[in-house]
Design an enzyme around this catalytic site. Structure first.
Site, short mmCIF file in Angstrom:
data_model
loop_
_atom_site.label_atom_id
_atom_site.label_comp_id
_atom_site.label_asym_id
_atom_site.label_seq_id
_atom_site.Cartn_x
_atom_site.Cartn_y
_atom_site.Cartn_z
CG ASP A 88 -2.10 -9.37 -34.25
OD1 ASP A 88 -1.26 -10.24 -34.58
OD2 ASP A 88 -3.12 -9.12 -34.92
CG HIS A 144 -2.18 -17.88 -30.88
ND1 HIS A 144 -2.68 -18.75 -31.82
CD2 HIS A 144 -3.15 -16.93 -30.72
CE1 HIS A 144 -3.88 -18.35 -32.22
NE2 HIS A 144 -4.18 -17.24 -31.56
CB SER A 247 -4.01 -6.68 -20.85
OG SER A 247 -3.25 -6.43 -19.70
#
EC number: 4.1.1.65
Length: 280
Positions: A88, A144, A247
């Site tokens: 995201d 991911h 980050s």
């Protein structure tokens, strides 16, 4: 140099990050609840999609920050030829690696060799693609796999801990090639692929699913770990790693294997699992 950029240079990065780590792992409920309440309110965190939506159930701020999502909150793009978004966040930049350089912001760029830690590691990505995704404090903080890959090697590159917020990205030259980072090399069906986990100010660690905590410990030299022959394969859309505070993750692809999803551009908000690129 702007005042904001000057302050970015002047801050005691490691001291502040060490303090943030101590607070993030504190199990004192007065500390954890205050941090969770403050971040939830300030950044409008959506806990409805969390596997555990009760903020009082997290023993530490770090447990809250690295929370899992409920099943089905994110799904992989239905096209089996799509590489999926690794996290995201927001696209900081994406494009082609031209003359070995990666665009950071107006007037700012760095080389793939600087980012990865060596000229040899960068060679497979000459004229390839890069995508830089910024995770803000409100986002889901697990990273991911864009595509199924077998882990070949990780490279821990020591460096600074500048903020990776928009002001710093615009003001600090070669920021992503200067901050501490973990470079993860994978072998895939289309060739090599790299995911780079970039540390930042107040980031109290990076953890991988195969090795646990990788950053810190803070080092003063490049450290390589060879995973060839260990059979560590991660499927497309599977969790790879997590940031213990917000980050940036940078994905590099070799030339000629894929094209970016046409709707993506700088500043595009993105979600884990949506199409990043499609194999040719």
């Amino acid at each position: 140099m702007s005042l904001t950029t000057a302050l970015t240079y002047a801050l005691p990065h490691r001291l502040l990050s060490s303090m943030a780590r101590s607070l993030a792992y504190s199990d004192d409920p007065r500390v954890s609840r205050w941090l969770i309440d403050t971040v939830t309110r300030k950044f409008n965190v959506n806990l409805d999609e969390a596997a555990n939506p009760d903020p009082r159930s997290y023993a530490t701020f770090n447990q809250f920050f690295t929370r899992a999502l409920k099943p089905g909150a994110r799904v992989a793009d239905a096209d089996p030829r799509s590489l999926v978004m690794p996290a995201d966040g927001r696209i900081s930049q994406l494009g082609r690696i031209e003359a070995g350089r990666i665009f950071q912001a107006k007037g700012q760029s760095f080389t793939a060799a600087e980012l990865l830690g060596s000229d040899e590691d960068a060679k497979p990505y000459n004229d390839g693609l890069y995508a830089t995704v910024y995770l803000s404090p409100r986002d889901y903080h697990r990273v991911h796999m864009p595509w199924t890959g077998t882990l070949r090697e990780t490279v821990h590159v020591p460096g600074r801990l500048f903020s990776v917020g928009p002001a710093a990205v615009n003001g600090v030259p070669r920021l992503f090639a200067r901050n501490e980072r973990l470079v993860c090399h994978f072998d895939t069906s289309f060739g090599p692929m790299v995911s780079v986990m970039v540390g930042a100010l107040l980031v109290s660690g990076v953890e991988t699913v195969w090795s646990g905590e990788e950053i810190p410990a803070y080092g003063d030299r490049i450290t390589r770990k060879d995973y060839r022959g260990q059979g560590i394969q991660l499927e497309r859309f599977a969790e790879m790693a997590r940031f213990n505070y917000g980050s940036t993750v940078i994905v590099l692809l070799p030339p000629g294997v894929a094209e970016f999803a046409p709707q993506l551009g700088a500043e595009s908000p993105v979600q884990l699992g949506q199409a990043l690129a499609k194999l040719r």
